[in-house]
Design an enzyme around this catalytic site. Structure first.
Site, PDB file in Angstrom:
ATOM      1  N   ARG A   1      -2.818   2.839   5.675  1.00  0.00           N
ATOM      2  CA  ARG A   1      -1.925   4.431   5.829  1.00  0.00           C
ATOM      3  C   ARG A   1      -2.557   5.349   6.114  1.00  0.00           C
ATOM      4  O   ARG A   1      -2.263   6.383   7.025  1.00  0.00           O
ATOM      5  CB  ARG A   1      -1.419   4.552   4.585  1.00  0.00           C
TER       6      ARG A   1
ATOM      7  N   GLU B   1      11.764  -8.624   0.223  1.00  0.00           N
ATOM      8  CA  GLU B   1      10.610  -9.168   1.261  1.00  0.00           C
ATOM      9  C   GLU B   1      10.746 -10.681   1.275  1.00  0.00           C
ATOM     10  O   GLU B   1      10.261 -11.225   2.469  1.00  0.00           O
ATOM     11  CB  GLU B   1       9.297  -8.626   0.680  1.00  0.00           C
TER      12      GLU B   1
ATOM     13  N   HIS C   1      -0.468   0.036   4.771  1.00  0.00           N
ATOM     14  CA  HIS C   1      -0.813   0.488   3.271  1.00  0.00           C
ATOM     15  C   HIS C   1      -1.601  -0.578   2.718  1.00  0.00           C
ATOM     16  O   HIS C   1      -1.281  -0.774   1.374  1.00  0.00           O
ATOM     17  CB  HIS C   1       0.772   0.740   2.698  1.00  0.00           C
TER      18      HIS C   1
END
Lengths: 273, 314
Positions: free
Chosen positions: B167, B58, B109
């Site tokens: 989510r 990331e 999420h």
């Protein structure tokens, strides 16, 4: 450009490094001096750039991932005509556009850097853009040999190798020293070449990163590689060009005082070495 | 009785990206091996060359995004909120934020509604860390209608944006015909006089339902949707606080550093008002079904109703 010409320019670049850090009373002369010849070659001989058109979308890009070598980048940009050489002595002064680490709003600077490991990732992004846009430009990134201790460098390398970014040439300024000592003693990244090979790079070992003939050969070989990114591991001397700074850990991040500055400039005034 | 449609804001994100990709050839989407979950795969399906999977890296992804943006692209970079905002925090701050590059972080999420994956994946700190980056816009849409509009607004805006998505499929309650997204502007969902409830994300709907319960008890709550955490609509916050004199904030985020804190900061400067912060109470989450967790951590309408009543001393 003739070798002698390049050496003259590199000498001027070195003077700018010494003068600017002296004026700032801060900065990183050691790692700037070790990169001076490579930078001179890239900006004066190799790269497709134009000081009058520094945002041209087709230009070659350069990312100084070892951002603390900003004095070297600024000095070569000034010599190349991106901004006045006189401005170099405003380095790190409050209100100056020449910030301690490179900023994208400085003419000729392609990416803001300073936090080690991030520049090379940005270079990968630029290389990906180049492929997406079907452009011919080359992206160069200069890394420190201590910098490659950062995991992000290997994240970037993994993606570059995976995506076969043959428009990316990474150069490691292997001067052997970092802040807390010899890189081999702190957290050895050796063998550097084998690591890049393992990440699917074509690796070129540049034995003397201060020899323009060798620099030229390495870049030429690198440009000819197809299907893989290239890593040039350049053996250099930290502080190169100023005798009392050469190969000294202490000259990583300390500016020369009045006396030292005068001595350094006197040596450099003596001509290209 | 008609069924209330529920759609996860990550779906809205994925769909809108695919639409935007057709409209704008400069849009590039990055993911970190979560394209199926973040729904960037929807863009990837139609524009595979412009969907760059960076793998499970990331930090690299965010700096790569910076390089792409520096090369003229409008970039959306996605992962779970925990890894996007947390692991890659410094890359966002130094590669994207500091040079103010055109990268939108599609952080999916977020919050405890991640559910079963548990605490390591439940990011309750992202508002706190993202809003402290100078020049970062932080948006948390409350439903599908708002999310779609927010993604479009982010694409049009020139600069870094943090988009917080969920989510869990959540009720659609904004009117698709008449909805207009205004970055930085709070939306009065229900006018009231007894208490001001500022909510964001899925808590907006929970707050509206709580307001109905409060109404039955004779408490007239004002509910305001703060979809833009930064820049915060200080005017609407102050005006409502002035009117009611009692403020409650509700977020699927820690009570430290998020919407509640932002509201407290704004009010302290204008109209100092006691504030009840409803959020995750400085604890880590845990595994469980999303809805059960929302109830357990006191973030559902029933909990909000009870807490507001108690706060008002009723």
């Amino acid at each position: 450009m003739e070798i002698l010409e390049l050496q003259k320019v590199a000498n001027e670049v070195r003077k700018g490094i010494v003068a600017s850090t002296h004026s700032a009373k801060a900065g990183h002369p050691g790692g700037s001096l070790s990169a001076a010849d490579i930078l001179t070659y890239l900006y004066f001989e190799e790269m497709n750039i134009d000081p009058k058109d520094d945002k041209n979308p087709d230009r070659d890009r350069f990312v100084l991932s070892k951002g603390h070598a900003a004095p070297a980048l600024y000095s070569v940009l000034a010599q190349r005509g991106f901004f006045p050489v006189e401005d170099l002595t405003t380095l790190r002064h409050i209100g100056s556009y020449l910030q301690g680490h490179p900023c994208m709003n400085i003419p000729g600077v392609d990416m803001s850097t300073g936090s080690l490991g991030q520049g090379v990732s940005a270079a990968v992004g630029m290389a990906i853009a180049g492929k997406l846009d079907k452009k011919d430009y080359t992206v160069f990134a200069l890394l420190g040999d201590g910098e490659i201790q950062e995991g992000q460098v290997w994240e970037a390398a993994m993606l570059a190798g995976h995506r076969k970014l043959d428009n990316l040439i990474v150069i490691v300024d292997n001067n052997g020293l970092q802040i807390d000592g010899n890189i081999a003693d702190v957290n050895s990244p050796y063998p550097i070449d084998k690591k890049f090979e393992a990440f699917n790079f074509e690796v070129i070992n540049l034995e003397d990163g201060h020899d323009f003939v060798q620099i030229a050969e390495s870049i030429k070989k690198a440009k000819a590689v197809v299907g893989k990114p290239v890593a040039i591991i350049a053996k250099t001397v930290k502080g190169k060009g100023v005798s009392f700074m050469e190969n000294q850990v202490g000259w990583h991040g300390v500016a020369p005082n009045d006396e030292q500055c005068a001595a350094a400039l006197a040596e450099l005034e003596g001509g290209a070495r | 009785m008609s069924e209330v449609k529920t759609i996860a804001t990550r779906e809205s994100y994925g769909k809108t990206l695919a639409e935007l990709g057709a409209e704008n050839p400069n849009i590039v989407v990055l993911d970190a091996d979560l394209a199926g979950s973040t729904k960037t795969a929807m863009f990837g399906k139609v524009f595979p060359e412009r969907h760059i999977n960076c793998g499970i890296a990331e930090g690299n992804m965010m700096s790569v995004a910076a390089g792409l943006a520096a090369s003229g692209k409008t970039v959306f970079a996605s992962s779970f909120a925990m890894f996007a905002s947390g692991r890659a925090y410094e890359q966002i701050r130094n590669s994207i934020g500091y040079p103010h590059l055109n990268v939108k972080i599609g952080a999916s999420h977020a919050g405890i509604s991640v559910g079963e994956d548990g605490a390591t994946h439940q990011c309750n700190e992202d508002f706190a860390i993202m809003r402290s980056i100078p020049g970062m816009v932080v948006i948390c849409p409350s439903d599908d209608v708002e999310a779609k509009a927010a993604v479009r607004a982010a694409a049009e805006y020139d600069g870094p944006v943090y988009l917080r998505l969920g989510r869990l499929a959540v009720p659609v309650f904004n009117d698709p015909e008449n909805y207009k997204f205004e970055m930085g502007k709070g939306v009065v969902m229900k006018e009231g006089t007894d208490v001001s409830i500022f909510a964001t994300g899925l808590e907006v709907n929970e707050a509206l339902r709580a307001a109905k319960l409060l109404e039955a008890d004779g408490i007239n709550a004002e509910v305001i949707n703060i979809h833009t955490i930064k820049p915060l609509d200080k005017e609407i916050v102050a005006a409502s606080a002035k009117k009611t004199g009692k403020v409650v904030t509700v977020e699927e985020h820690s009570i430290i550093g998020g919407l509640g804190s932002a509201v407290c900061e704004a009010l302290a400067e204008t109209i100092p008002t006691p504030v009840l912060r409803i959020g995750v109470n400085d604890v880590f989450g845990e595994s469980g079904p999303a809805k059960a967790l929302i109830a357990k951590y006191g973030l559902d309408s029933e909990s909000i109703y009870k807490k507001v009543k108690a706060y008002l001393g009723k």
